[in-house]
Design a protein around this motif. Structure first.
Motif, PDB file in Angstrom:
ATOM      1  N   CYS A  39      -5.281  -4.212  17.002  1.00 24.84           N
ATOM      2  CA  CYS A  39      -6.527  -3.657  16.497  1.00 24.84           C
ATOM      3  C   CYS A  39      -6.190  -2.689  15.363  1.00 24.84           C
ATOM      4  N   LEU A  40      -6.653  -3.010  14.154  1.00 26.10           N
ATOM      5  CA  LEU A  40      -6.444  -2.161  12.984  1.00 26.10           C
ATOM      6  C   LEU A  40      -7.748  -1.453  12.673  1.00 26.10           C
ATOM      7  N   LEU A  41      -7.774  -0.182  12.977  1.00 26.15           N
ATOM      8  CA  LEU A  41      -8.975   0.634  12.777  1.00 26.15           C
ATOM      9  C   LEU A  41      -8.920   1.348  11.426  1.00 26.15           C
ATOM     10  N   GLY A  42     -10.085   1.623  10.874  1.00 21.83           N
ATOM     11  CA  GLY A  42     -10.146   2.406   9.645  1.00 21.83           C
ATOM     12  C   GLY A  42     -10.172   1.577   8.383  1.00 21.83           C
ATOM     13  N   VAL A  43     -10.554   0.314   8.513  1.00 19.11           N
ATOM     14  CA  VAL A  43     -10.680  -0.537   7.332  1.00 19.11           C
ATOM     15  C   VAL A  43     -11.979  -0.100   6.660  1.00 19.11           C
ATOM     16  N   GLY A  44     -11.845   0.802   5.716  1.00 16.02           N
ATOM     17  CA  GLY A  44     -13.035   1.451   5.184  1.00 16.02           C
ATOM     18  C   GLY A  44     -13.258   1.250   3.704  1.00 16.02           C
ATOM     19  N   TYR A  45     -13.850   2.260   3.112  1.00 16.56           N
ATOM     20  CA  TYR A  45     -14.319   2.184   1.740  1.00 16.56           C
ATOM     21  C   TYR A  45     -13.168   2.069   0.739  1.00 16.56           C
ATOM     22  N   TYR A  46     -12.072   2.759   1.009  1.00 13.85           N
ATOM     23  CA  TYR A  46     -10.940   2.690   0.095  1.00 13.85           C
ATOM     24  C   TYR A  46      -9.797   1.995   0.809  1.00 13.85           C
ATOM     25  N   SER A  47      -9.731   0.704   0.671  1.00 10.26           N
ATOM     26  CA  SER A  47      -8.705  -0.116   1.310  1.00 10.26           C
ATOM     27  C   SER A  47      -8.120  -1.053   0.253  1.00 10.26           C
ATOM     28  N   PRO A  48      -7.249  -0.510  -0.621  1.00  5.79           N
ATOM     29  CA  PRO A  48      -6.790  -1.298  -1.765  1.00  5.79           C
ATOM     30  C   PRO A  48      -6.000  -2.557  -1.422  1.00  5.79           C
ATOM     31  N   GLU A  49      -5.430  -2.646  -0.235  1.00 10.83           N
ATOM     32  CA  GLU A  49      -4.673  -3.844   0.137  1.00 10.83           C
ATOM     33  C   GLU A  49      -5.444  -4.764   1.079  1.00 10.83           C
ATOM     34  N   LEU A  50      -6.727  -4.516   1.247  1.00 12.68           N
ATOM     35  CA  LEU A  50      -7.506  -5.290   2.208  1.00 12.68           C
ATOM     36  C   LEU A  50      -7.505  -6.786   1.886  1.00 12.68           C
ATOM     37  N   ASP A  51      -7.689  -7.157   0.632  1.00 12.73           N
ATOM     38  CA  ASP A  51      -7.695  -8.581   0.291  1.00 12.73           C
ATOM     39  C   ASP A  51      -6.346  -9.228   0.615  1.00 12.73           C
ATOM     40  N   GLY A  52      -5.254  -8.540   0.294  1.00 14.22           N
ATOM     41  CA  GLY A  52      -3.923  -9.060   0.602  1.00 14.22           C
ATOM     42  C   GLY A  52      -3.682  -9.182   2.089  1.00 14.22           C
ATOM     43  N   VAL A  53      -4.172  -8.203   2.847  1.00 19.83           N
ATOM     44  CA  VAL A  53      -4.035  -8.231   4.307  1.00 19.83           C
ATOM     45  C   VAL A  53      -4.815  -9.409   4.879  1.00 19.83           C
ATOM     46  N   LYS A  54      -6.048  -9.582   4.443  1.00 17.82           N
ATOM     47  CA  LYS A  54      -6.860 -10.699   4.934  1.00 17.82           C
ATOM     48  C   LYS A  54      -6.214 -12.047   4.589  1.00 17.82           C
ATOM     49  N   LYS A  55      -5.672 -12.138   3.395  1.00 21.64           N
ATOM     50  CA  LYS A  55      -5.014 -13.379   2.963  1.00 21.64           C
ATOM     51  C   LYS A  55      -3.816 -13.700   3.861  1.00 21.64           C
ATOM     52  N   LYS A  56      -2.999 -12.678   4.169  1.00 19.39           N
ATOM     53  CA  LYS A  56      -1.830 -12.882   5.040  1.00 19.39           C
ATOM     54  C   LYS A  56      -2.262 -13.248   6.458  1.00 19.39           C
ATOM     55  N   ILE A  57      -3.307 -12.615   6.937  1.00 28.82           N
ATOM     56  CA  ILE A  57      -3.808 -12.918   8.283  1.00 28.82           C
ATOM     57  C   ILE A  57      -4.204 -14.391   8.373  1.00 28.82           C
ATOM     58  N   VAL A  58      -4.907 -14.878   7.366  1.00 31.74           N
ATOM     59  CA  VAL A  58      -5.317 -16.285   7.342  1.00 31.74           C
ATOM     60  C   VAL A  58      -4.093 -17.182   7.183  1.00 31.74           C
ATOM     61  N   GLU A  59      -3.191 -16.819   6.270  1.00 30.65           N
ATOM     62  CA  GLU A  59      -1.985 -17.622   6.028  1.00 30.65           C
ATOM     63  C   GLU A  59      -1.171 -17.807   7.308  1.00 30.65           C
ATOM     64  N   TYR A  60      -1.089 -16.759   8.124  1.00 30.04           N
ATOM     65  CA  TYR A  60      -0.298 -16.807   9.355  1.00 30.04           C
ATOM     66  C   TYR A  60      -1.107 -17.246  10.570  1.00 30.04           C
ATOM     67  N   GLY A  61      -2.390 -17.534  10.392  1.00 29.27           N
ATOM     68  CA  GLY A  61      -3.222 -17.972  11.508  1.00 29.27           C
ATOM     69  C   GLY A  61      -3.456 -16.887  12.546  1.00 29.27           C
ATOM     70  N   LEU A  62      -3.595 -15.659  12.088  1.00 33.69           N
ATOM     71  CA  LEU A  62      -3.736 -14.521  13.005  1.00 33.69           C
ATOM     72  C   LEU A  62      -5.169 -13.980  13.080  1.00 33.69           C
TER      73      LEU A  62
END
Length: 185
Positions: A39-62
């Motif tokens: 559980c990653l809490l605090g995904v908020g207004y200023y999350s400059p790596e959010l797109d990269g994180v989401k992309k990796k999550i999808v890439e790894y099937g997580l």
């Protein structure tokens, strides 16, 4: 949280919080412990790596393994932490990590990167582990703590003790008052 067993992390997806490294660690832990979520809490207004994180999550099937939780009330955030197995942080640097201190106040074992700030809170081998930012070391240590409930409980109890001794505000105020009283004017 979909998982009954999960590990909690608070921090906006950013360079400081080392979010992409975290996803790499989660990928490896999930292979060994598929019944444990993150559980990653605090995904908020200023999350400059959010797109990269989401992309990796999808890439790894997580997508089902990692829950990205936006800003919540303080009470709700603490409920997530309280129900977690333990608290994890892989930050590259910290000041005074309030999320770690709050997890300690809840009696949680801590696995943290060995950086300034975390070192002020975590006593390696007493209330958790301080680790170098090496994926294999994080994976191994997380897996050890997942399987060792007794160690989690020991670390958690010590976290609460350290919190009360070093960070409980009423104790800090008393110490500050003692300093002022000892000064000769």
């Amino acid at each position: 949280m979909k998982y009954d067993k999960y590990i909690c992390y608070i921090g906006r997806p950013s360079y400081q919080k080392n979010s992409l490294f975290l996803i790499e660690v989660v990928k490896e832990v999930h292979i060994l412990y598929p019944e444990v979520g993150f559980c990653l809490l605090g995904v908020g207004y200023y999350s400059p790596e959010l797109d990269g994180v989401k992309k990796k999550i999808v890439e790894y099937g997580l997508e089902e393994v990692i829950e990205l939780v936006p800003w919540l009330s303080h009470k709700k955030t603490l409920e997530y932490v309280m129900k977690s197995m333990f608290y994890l942080t892989v930050s590259r640097y910290e000041g005074l990590p309030l999320a770690v201190i709050e997890a300690m106040s809840l009696g949680k074992a801590i696995i943290a990167s060995d950086v300034v700030g975390n070192r002020d809170c975590v006593q390696d081998g007493d209330n958790g582990r301080l680790l170098p930012l090496v994926k294999d070391i994080f994976v191994k240590t997380i897996c050890e703590l997942i399987k060792d409930g007794e160690k989690r409980n020991q670390y958690g109890k010590k976290s609460r003790i350290i919190f009360e001794e070093k960070f409980l505000i009423t104790n800090r105020i008393q110490e500050l008052e003692d300093i002022y009283r000892s000064m000769k004017l």
